[in-house]
Design a protein around this motif. Sequence first.
Motif, short mmCIF file in Angstrom:
data_model
loop_
_atom_site.label_atom_id
_atom_site.label_comp_id
_atom_site.label_asym_id
_atom_site.label_seq_id
_atom_site.Cartn_x
_atom_site.Cartn_y
_atom_site.Cartn_z
N LYS A 1 6.29 -47.39 -73.23
CA LYS A 1 6.06 -46.97 -71.84
C LYS A 1 7.29 -46.25 -71.29
O LYS A 1 8.42 -46.70 -71.52
CB LYS A 1 5.77 -48.20 -70.98
N LEU B 1 -0.48 -52.58 -71.28
CA LEU B 1 -0.70 -51.14 -71.10
C LEU B 1 -1.91 -50.93 -70.20
O LEU B 1 -2.91 -51.63 -70.31
CB LEU B 1 -0.96 -50.49 -72.46
N VAL C 1 3.58 -42.39 -71.54
CA VAL C 1 4.05 -43.01 -72.79
C VAL C 1 4.54 -41.98 -73.79
O VAL C 1 4.16 -40.81 -73.75
CB VAL C 1 2.91 -43.82 -73.47
N PRO D 1 7.67 -45.21 -64.60
CA PRO D 1 6.59 -44.64 -63.79
C PRO D 1 7.00 -43.28 -63.20
O PRO D 1 8.13 -43.12 -62.75
CB PRO D 1 6.41 -45.67 -62.67
N ASP E 1 -0.48 -44.92 -67.54
CA ASP E 1 0.94 -45.11 -67.87
C ASP E 1 1.46 -43.94 -68.70
O ASP E 1 0.86 -43.58 -69.72
CB ASP E 1 1.13 -46.38 -68.73
N TRP F 1 -0.35 -39.90 -71.67
CA TRP F 1 -0.67 -41.01 -70.76
C TRP F 1 -1.74 -41.89 -71.39
O TRP F 1 -2.62 -41.39 -72.09
CB TRP F 1 -1.21 -40.47 -69.43
N ILE F 2 -1.65 -43.19 -71.13
CA ILE F 2 -2.67 -44.12 -71.63
C ILE F 2 -4.03 -43.73 -71.04
O ILE F 2 -4.15 -43.48 -69.84
CB ILE F 2 -2.32 -45.57 -71.22
N SER G 1 12.99 -46.58 -78.56
CA SER G 1 13.29 -47.13 -77.22
C SER G 1 14.73 -46.85 -76.83
O SER G 1 15.02 -46.46 -75.70
CB SER G 1 13.07 -48.65 -77.19
N VAL H 1 3.19 -47.73 -78.95
CA VAL H 1 3.33 -47.16 -77.61
C VAL H 1 4.62 -47.62 -76.92
O VAL H 1 4.89 -48.81 -76.84
CB VAL H 1 2.12 -47.58 -76.74
#
Lengths: 344, 344, 344, 344
Positions: free
Chosen positions: C135, C80, C86, C138, C84, C67-68, C299, C133
């Motif tokens: 994301k 960011l 990640v 959520p 978040d 997590w960030i 991604s 990073v």
Amino acid sequence: MKAARLFEYNAPVKIVEIPKPTVEGPFDVIVRIGGAGVCGTDLNIQRGLAKDSPPLPFTLGHENAGWIEEVGSVATLSGLKKGDPVILHPFTSCGFCRACRGGNDMHCVNGHFPGLDTDGGYAQFLKTTARSVIKLAPGTDPVPLAPYADAGITSYHAVRKVTPFLSPGSTAVVIGIGGLGHIAIQLLKALTPAYVIGIARSEAKVEFGKKIGADATFTAGSDGGLKAVREFTNGVGAEVVLDFVADQGTPDTGVRMIRKGGTYCIIGEGGTVSDTTIDMIVREITLMGSLVGTYNELSELMELHRMGKIKISSKVHPMSDVVQVMKDLKESKVLGRSVLDPWK
Amino acid sequence: MKAARLFEYNAPVKIVEIPKPTVEGPFDVIVRIGGAGVCGTDLNIQRGLAKDSPPLPFTLGHENAGWIEEVGSVATLSGLKKGDPVILHPFTSCGFCRACRGGNDMHCVNGHFPGLDTDGGYAQFLKTTARSVIKLAPGTDPVPLAPYADAGITSYHAVRKVTPFLSPGSTAVVIGIGGLGHIAIQLLKALTPAYVIGIARSEAKVEFGKKIGADATFTAGSDGGLKAVREFTNGVGAEVVLDFVADQGTPDTGVRMIRKGGTYCIIGEGGTVSDTTIDMIVREITLMGSLVGTYNELSELMELHRMGKIKISSKVHPMSDVVQVMKDLKESKVLGRSVLDPWK
Amino acid sequence: MKAARLFEYNAPVKIVEIPKPTVEGPFDVIVRIGGAGVCGTDLNIQRGLAKDSPPLPFTLGHENAGWIEEVGSVATLSGLKKGDPVILHPFTSCGFCRACRGGNDMHCVNGHFPGLDTDGGYAQFLKTTARSVIKLAPGTDPVPLAPYADAGITSYHAVRKVTPFLSPGSTAVVIGIGGLGHIAIQLLKALTPAYVIGIARSEAKVEFGKKIGADATFTAGSDGGLKAVREFTNGVGAEVVLDFVADQGTPDTGVRMIRKGGTYCIIGEGGTVSDTTIDMIVREITLMGSLVGTYNELSELMELHRMGKIKISSKVHPMSDVVQVMKDLKESKVLGRSVLDPWK
Amino acid sequence: MKAARLFEYNAPVKIVEIPKPTVEGPFDVIVRIGGAGVCGTDLNIQRGLAKDSPPLPFTLGHENAGWIEEVGSVATLSGLKKGDPVILHPFTSCGFCRACRGGNDMHCVNGHFPGLDTDGGYAQFLKTTARSVIKLAPGTDPVPLAPYADAGITSYHAVRKVTPFLSPGSTAVVIGIGGLGHIAIQLLKALTPAYVIGIARSEAKVEFGKKIGADATFTAGSDGGLKAVREFTNGVGAEVVLDFVADQGTPDTGVRMIRKGGTYCIIGEGGTVSDTTIDMIVREITLMGSLVGTYNELSELMELHRMGKIKISSKVHPMSDVVQVMKDLKESKVLGRSVLDPWK
């Protein structure tokens, strides 16, 4: 032999007796037709819309499968023998021109298209060439597979052209869930990681699309499904649209469905596609035609069928029902593809 | 500082004093403009045709080169320092979105286009970002190179898109031998083995096309050069047409100039492109838009210039002559490209 | 914070307290590590085999998710914020060099590889850059996903390189059904129409390969599985071999497994690949190395995971068990991938 | 007719009388040989190194051009007639297998290679097939063009394979400036924007390389030219190395000459190529074999010749001098290519 022939435009075909074709040149192959698919293009020919049609009367049928009946000298060299179950590439390419040499059979400058410009497969026998024959595994029933010969290969060629643009998370839209579209949906699912959307006018076809694997299906509605595609793609648009209708406004809708950098691929026919040049460059989009496919592509498609990755929805009818079968297609009552058996 | 700004549509720009831009964010770079190319798009903006234009008054100029004046913190990290001669990629891309990550700067979803949607380079200083700066070799005079920043990169991007379709013996047609077309002709000769044909309306441009290396040049005439291209290609048509006009009927002509399997690529703007879907599939043709180009492409173009493989035909004028220079372009009197020097 | 560090070569890592990293530059991002994958490369570093290792002591761990925790000024711009979830691209690329501009992050000339040449993720916090990073949606639990950050992306990059060579009916062989290979098998099934063969030494891994979708699996045996592949392909050989071992003779076997025109792709390390030049040309084969992958590829891989097209087999262990976990990997006892949780 | 035949290994060929070949099958074509190129492979066959050589005695010569003498029934269909000047694709492909269908003639599973596995062109007449014949423009003298049939097509195929990797500013190295290499240098200059470096052992060949257009040429020296290439590329290495020697250590050198992401392409034969798997992946390099080329590629090459973009350096000798000509080649005394005229 029996053949269903077109004697005048805008009139039903008639079943008549004509002479069985014979081997003349070294490449000639006579095929005993097991099944001939009935395609929308046949309806267009019947309506007199095909500009290269031969003089009437003329035998329709460009989607053919059956068994080898007789072969010329070169055809013999290529290992074909009587009784082999086969499916036929729809074009009789020469093998010597630059297009043939590069594998682009459809752009052969010396070829013919039985069922379009010479006598086709709504008949008990068909003359083609050794270059057009794909052998099926011994014991295969070729009859229900006939639609792969045109509906299948045409879908496959188009899907292969757009595959490089479909990475995970992308979206491909299929407009028209008919004889071609229902194969394209399966191919997109089998060959790409894209989300696949199907769009059709009738509820029955929308249901059919879902059943054969589309991630989402929408009825065309008044906006051709544009709003639904926009929502599915969070307002961005689809990476690829394959338009199997390409008529009655679908090109306008299809071009607007694609996103920046997207590709609109035309497989159907009838309408006109148009866009402002400023839109073409600002969105940097591509519009492409797709034409049938190559011999190797038809071989690969048959391999996909053998692997169980795609299924053809075809229903076999006796050729004696040809008039009714063509009428059903015209009235959009066919799910998948109808096949004529000229021996019944 | 001095800037040539548009105060109302359909009126000449005016040279006025405005504040020099300043570094605010970490990526910011202030460039002392040496030269700003004058492009047909500037005329379109002046006529009020660009839909994304900012509120007036507004500084034109999207084709810029000069020297680094001041840099933000990140820009410093990237090795830029005051006095470096530079040419500017026309788009200020973010570097974080999927398009930027894949090298497609022009499809950045967070970028700006100075001279189109923010203040541009008809001025003594311009604010851009570290991501848009290409350093030139020490001592290079950036002024005459400015047109590479848009006319050059846009031609290069289009030529790279069609290069795979141009094997020995093929033909590429360039419609429009202006600021972009004269570079495209040279690029096609340098990067492909194709025969290159140039087409223009004026005799002066037809002569110019021949001088810079086209294998043949034709005046557009009443048929847009269609007959001449057909004859040059023995009736078959060209593999590729690059249309730098894309207006006044050239799309109709261009689409008919290409052969079976050919590609018609749109770089100009103004008109509409249209074709029947049956023609799109029977000829299996592709119509594609092409949009500016990437940062790496501009770097490669500068390398081609250094190698002497292409030459820019640019003439530098004091910015005080901007009204006359824009008038000359409008009247099609410019061979190659005009560049404004804001310090004169 | 706690970190598992290497203090001397050929000795177990030790868990110690070290200062938490802090944001210094504008691109800096501090990530609270949720999970760090344990990779064979970690064992090689421990044995002193990595030539670019930093001075000891040093924190291992290049396969990280969490997590960030804190972000620098530019990182803030990129959207960011603390908390978040990640996953981290393993390389900290610069974004300005030619490689980064073209999307080839792994060939960045200014980057670092945390866990290989700077402190890695066997720790409660890790410093990386905004460019690395990705994301996650959520609410996603990043911990079990950590192996995608290296085992996953590396498999995906290799599979994408060979995808164009895999048409229906072709065969792809995966040598080594471990942390990478088990993902590659799933990716080949999801993205290509090829038959997929898995080869491993242990019976457990051969069973595992079948379970995750290989069309056939073979034990390596004395010939490395060569005979089995030949038989599966009717004596012709495979179109593609992906070698995730690349040691102990697998390169010799792998090169002989491919057919005429085939591709042998190296992802593992340790051995030497060699072939006579006459064999290279007569069979016209290609041998290629494949290195990690790009940000966009990671991604896309996460998208495939979201779509359910691939599953990671990972087991989470408290970081306090790190010595045992590394020992299990060394002894080839791990199916899929082990992940360390530094907070347990 | 007269033919120069090999009667025992490691002995000179002898000129003898043998029967003229005759048309038997429908594809057969008898060509009156005008010129037959003398290739290093002929020397290898003479030394007994070719594993597929036919039983002795046997006629060498796989690089052939001349005039149509007689044609079979299918060959007639393809438009060939007595007296047409022709150059021959070196392989007699079948036209029916998957490779032929896709344009990869060299991977035909039913073909022959006259001069390697059947009687070749060191003779007054040669039997080949209609599929191997390329017609030259009426009136063309085919004799000096013979080397294009193998040296030319092989260079062209290799250059086409690497063209996508050569953007402006990149570097391509040609190892060996002989019969093939001297064409490759010209092709790289004509088809790519790369800097082209030539490397050879003898001063005469280094000079020759410069004369035909290399941007730089170096003598192989003790390090095979490695240091010179490193310096030319600022220590980075070349994007592409084409190795036309592939023996006596050139593969080791060649692999080290390429940069990160680079490609080492093998066209010569004799040695072994080898690299550690860790180097293959860390540099993410590709090693590829390249085999002759396709019929369409030979057509394209002849087009490049017609356009004046490449020139063949060939010297025609009476076939009666064959023993001396082969000796000169062995002693590396030939610049470009020697051609035998069997009628003198």
